[in-house]
Write an enzyme that holds these catalytic residues in place. Sequence first.
Site, PDB file in Angstrom:
ATOM      1  N   TRP A   9     -79.649  11.932 148.398  1.00 16.52           N
ATOM      2  CA  TRP A   9     -79.127  10.567 148.296  1.00 16.52           C
ATOM      3  C   TRP A   9     -79.045  10.125 146.837  1.00 16.52           C
ATOM      4  CZ3 TRP A   9     -77.346   8.064 152.499  1.00 16.52           C
ATOM      5  CH2 TRP A   9     -77.858   8.376 153.768  1.00 16.52           C
ATOM      6  N   ASP A  10     -77.887   9.633 146.433  1.00 14.97           N
ATOM      7  CA  ASP A  10     -77.792   8.908 145.176  1.00 14.97           C
ATOM      8  C   ASP A  10     -78.489   7.560 145.396  1.00 14.97           C
ATOM      9  OD1 ASP A  10     -76.762   8.052 142.576  1.00 14.97           O
ATOM     10  OD2 ASP A  10     -75.394   6.789 143.739  1.00 14.97           O
TER      11      ASP A  10
END
Length: 235
Positions: A9-10
């Site tokens: 996940w960014d």
Amino acid sequence: MGRFDTILWDVDQTLLDFKKSEDYAIRYCFRKFGREATEETVAIYSAINEGFWKRIEKGEINKKEALVQRFYQLFQQIGEEEMDAAAFQAEYADALGSVYYYQDDSYELLKSLRGKYRQYLVTNGVTYTQMKKLRLSGFDQLADGIFVSEQIGVPKPYKEFFEKCFSMIPGFCREKALIVGDSLSSDMQGGNNAGIATCWYNPAGFENSLDIKIDYEIKNLNEIWDVLQEEKRWN
């Protein structure tokens, strides 16, 4: 086995609304320095900041240098050259890490995915700011690991960033990994460079102006469940 078992996940503008935090931090710091930031000031800074981060991604400028230079440039543009850019940067880093705004109930989403998928956070942000924000938001307790480019030594989208991350994930399988992020140039290009599947978080419905290969596209983070349902066809 399922199609995916690992999600990268960014953080900024994906799990958390960076723009809201940025707005708060800029206004807070200007008040602390005896000024008031207007909507125009915030907009000018946001554009300058984005430009500097693009240069960091391309390896055109050192991050430490860029963090201060962006405020020099801002102060020059708004006629506040006497303001101390280095001191402002120090205050800003702390203020930016002190607030957080979830996107699409992202905390509950990661909580519901925990135990079903391995989840790692991958960010180009400043280590101090990011770790403070992730601790306050609770994401540090939901993630199986946190990878900050400042600690890794190279930013997304470089393949080297991802290779170092992969080396620290037990039993990592490239074919079972998915990166989810809002940035075409950082997250999606990074996923392509690393040879893993990509999912573009694109709530505004922007065009893929960089013509980067994207495997999946979602407008709401909870649509990730639809992407993960593809695993049924791999059982």
